[in-house]
Enzyme design. Structure first.
Site, PDB file in Angstrom:
ATOM      1  CG  ASP A  97      -2.027  -0.956   1.220  1.00  0.00           C
ATOM      2  OD1 ASP A  97      -2.001  -1.857   0.363  1.00  0.00           O
ATOM      3  OD2 ASP A  97      -2.927  -0.823   2.053  1.00  0.00           O
ATOM      4  CG  ASP A  98       0.268   3.769   2.353  1.00  0.00           C
ATOM      5  OD1 ASP A  98      -0.890   3.429   2.053  1.00  0.00           O
ATOM      6  OD2 ASP A  98       0.636   3.934   3.526  1.00  0.00           O
ATOM      7  CG  HIS A 147      -4.640   2.870   0.021  1.00  0.00           C
ATOM      8  ND1 HIS A 147      -5.546   2.264   0.845  1.00  0.00           N
ATOM      9  CD2 HIS A 147      -3.564   3.134   0.798  1.00  0.00           C
ATOM     10  CE1 HIS A 147      -5.033   2.173   2.069  1.00  0.00           C
ATOM     11  NE2 HIS A 147      -3.841   2.699   2.078  1.00  0.00           N
ATOM     12  CG  HIS A 151      -3.262   7.006   3.743  1.00  0.00           C
ATOM     13  ND1 HIS A 151      -3.355   6.745   5.093  1.00  0.00           N
ATOM     14  CD2 HIS A 151      -2.976   5.819   3.148  1.00  0.00           C
ATOM     15  CE1 HIS A 151      -3.120   5.444   5.281  1.00  0.00           C
ATOM     16  NE2 HIS A 151      -2.897   4.870   4.121  1.00  0.00           N
ATOM     17  CE1 TYR A 188      -3.892   5.822   9.055  1.00  0.00           C
ATOM     18  CE2 TYR A 188      -5.831   6.831   8.042  1.00  0.00           C
ATOM     19  CZ  TYR A 188      -4.505   6.901   8.433  1.00  0.00           C
ATOM     20  OH  TYR A 188      -3.792   8.055   8.210  1.00  0.00           O
ATOM     21  CG  HIS A 251       2.447   0.076   4.268  1.00  0.00           C
ATOM     22  ND1 HIS A 251       2.219  -0.806   5.290  1.00  0.00           N
ATOM     23  CD2 HIS A 251       1.304   0.788   4.105  1.00  0.00           C
ATOM     24  CE1 HIS A 251       0.983  -0.624   5.756  1.00  0.00           C
ATOM     25  NE2 HIS A 251       0.400   0.336   5.049  1.00  0.00           N
TER      26      HIS A 251
HETATM   27 ZN   LIG Z   1      -2.380   2.977   3.575  1.00  0.00          ZN
END
Ligand SMILES: [Zn+2]
Ligand SMILES: *[C@@H]1O[C@H](CO)[C@@H](O)[C@H](O)[C@H]1NC(C)=O
Ligand SMILES: *[C@@H]1O[C@H](CO)[C@@H](O)[C@H](O)[C@H]1NC(C)=O
Ligand SMILES: *[C@@H]1O[C@H](CO)[C@@H](O)[C@H](O)[C@H]1NC(C)=O
Length: 378
Positions: A97-98, A147, A151, A188, A251
């Site tokens: 992710d991210d 995503h 965030h 989250y 991540h």
């Molecule tokens: Zn994230």
């Protein structure tokens, strides 16, 4: 003296040339890492009367809402539409992710060397900064999913803000790789029935996870997170002998967490699991609204041996620059006009230019400058 000045100038121009290789995605975008501005056309896509009237939470840890709201991050409550794990034993949905970040290409190198495809849940703000990395991930057959743009915990946002988070990210991905994801992951894991109601109407399937590495903690200042815990956790998880497969959370936001794949992949594969993107483990044929040529198979048992180099059907022909089929000229879902920009600019997102042509144009100009300088012996 003069030659020193000349040399510094050339180095300056050359370094700028390298910089433009990571050119930002063409178009006008909201400020990064802030909730993006809502847009009336996008808000209209959701019938608000069908969205459960649940109050916005005050922050991502606020669990004070009354009633049966099914907030996953508060109580681990799931609805049948939430994807928490791969349903089949021995399937493993590895996910990062991210990103995409400057650390993603090294991860892509490793995954490519192992013929592995997985799911990247990407941040719109990172997509516009690293569009070439996203293009590379798509070309390698990885699944790209949404995503959000900033965030932000979605239960803290208004309906209009949630829609904007999703649609801005969707638009950036579409602009970068010509594809519209069908899957998303709430930051989250922060989701309740109001957020679900909006995401469902926007056509998204929600993916959470059942195996959390907590690797993000290693990026927090003053943390005491030990990186070997990631391997330690995977080693325990693969021994659990659960009736289902799993979806794990990592991540590619930090260098040290993006670098964990070579440590964990052998553990997962060594225990007999097949690593695959989430859409494949839930039995979906397509991760996007647009149809793409079949991505490289991750399960050698399921796909006969095909050489991507010689078999065009097996090659991930998902490059929007060369394959018009994956980038339809008209997108029925995303309105690209009347979009409100934070600078008040009325212009729509350009549909013709893309990051690659942008990059080539920039570099061409700089090469021309260098050539002219050389020509006139400056
Ligand atoms: Zn994230
Ligand atoms: C989450 O759901 C539980 C159970 O329905 C409820 O008690 C709690 O107040 C909810 N919290 C939020 C923030 O929605
Ligand atoms: C990846 O696939 C290629 C082509 O099918 C094959 O030559 C190579 O051995 C595979 N590598 C791994 C690590 O499986
Ligand atoms: C698994 O990770 C947690 C932190 O998320 C850590 O406390 C625990 O020691 C790890 N387990 C192993 C076996 O490394």
């Amino acid at each position: 003296m003069l030659s020193t000045i000349k040399a510094s100038f050339y180095i300056f121009v050359l370094s700028f040339l390298t910089f433009t290789i990571n050119a930002q995605l063409a178009g006008q975008w909201p400020p990064v890492d802030k909730p993006p501005p809502p847009n009336a056309d996008w808000t209209k896509l959701v019938d608000q009367t069908k969205v459960p009237a649940i109050a916005q939470s005050k922050n991502e840890n606020d669990c004070s809402a009354k009633g049966d709201v099914c907030n996953w991050s508060c109580t681990n409550c799931v609805r049948t539409t939430d994807i928490i794990q791969c349903p089949n034993k021995y399937d493993w949905g590895l996910s990062f992710d991210d990103g995409p970040t400057e650390f993603t290409p090294t991860l892509l190198d490793y995954l490519e060397s192992q013929n592995i495809t997985l799911t990247f849940f990407v941040i719109g703000s990172r997509v516009i900064e690293n569009p070439q990395t996203l293009q590379r991930a798509v070309a390698a057959g990885h699944q790209i999913a949404v995503h959000t743009w900033s965030h932000t915990a979605l239960t803290t946002q208004s309906n209009e803000e949630i829609i904007a988070e999703i649609k801005w990210t969707e638009t950036a991905i579409k602009q970068a790789v010509g594809l519209t994801p069908k899957y998303m992951r709430p930051p989250y894991g922060n989701i309740d029935d109001r957020v679900r109601g909006i995401l469902t109407q926007l056509g998204y399937k929600v993916v959470i996870w059942d195996k959390d590495t907590n690797d993000w903690m290693s990026g927090e200042p003053g943390n005491t997170f030990q990186l070997p815990w990631i391997e330690g956790n995977f080693t325990e998880w693969v021994k659990e002998n659960d009736p289902t497969g799993h979806i794990s959370l990592e991540h590619d936001l930090y260098k040290q967490t993006a670098a964990q794949a070579p440590n964990v992949v052998p553990i997962v594969q060594g225990a007999g699991f097949t690593i695959k993107p989430v859409f494949q483990c839930v039995g979906d044929a397509q991760p996007y609204l647009e149809s793409t040529t079949t991505a490289p198979a991750t399960d050698p048992a399921a796909a006969p041996a095909t050489d991507p180099a010689t078999d065009p059907a097996a090659a991930p022909a998902t490059d929007p620059a060369t394959d018009p089929a994956v980038a339809p000229a008209t997108d029925p879902v995303t309105p690209t006009s009347n979009v409100q920009y934070v600078d008040g600019s009325p212009s729509a997102i350009p549909t013709t230019s893309n990051a690659i042509s942008h990059m080539i144009n920039n570099n061409y100009l700089l090469l021309l400058v260098l050539f002219t300088l050389w020509l006139f012996k400056l």
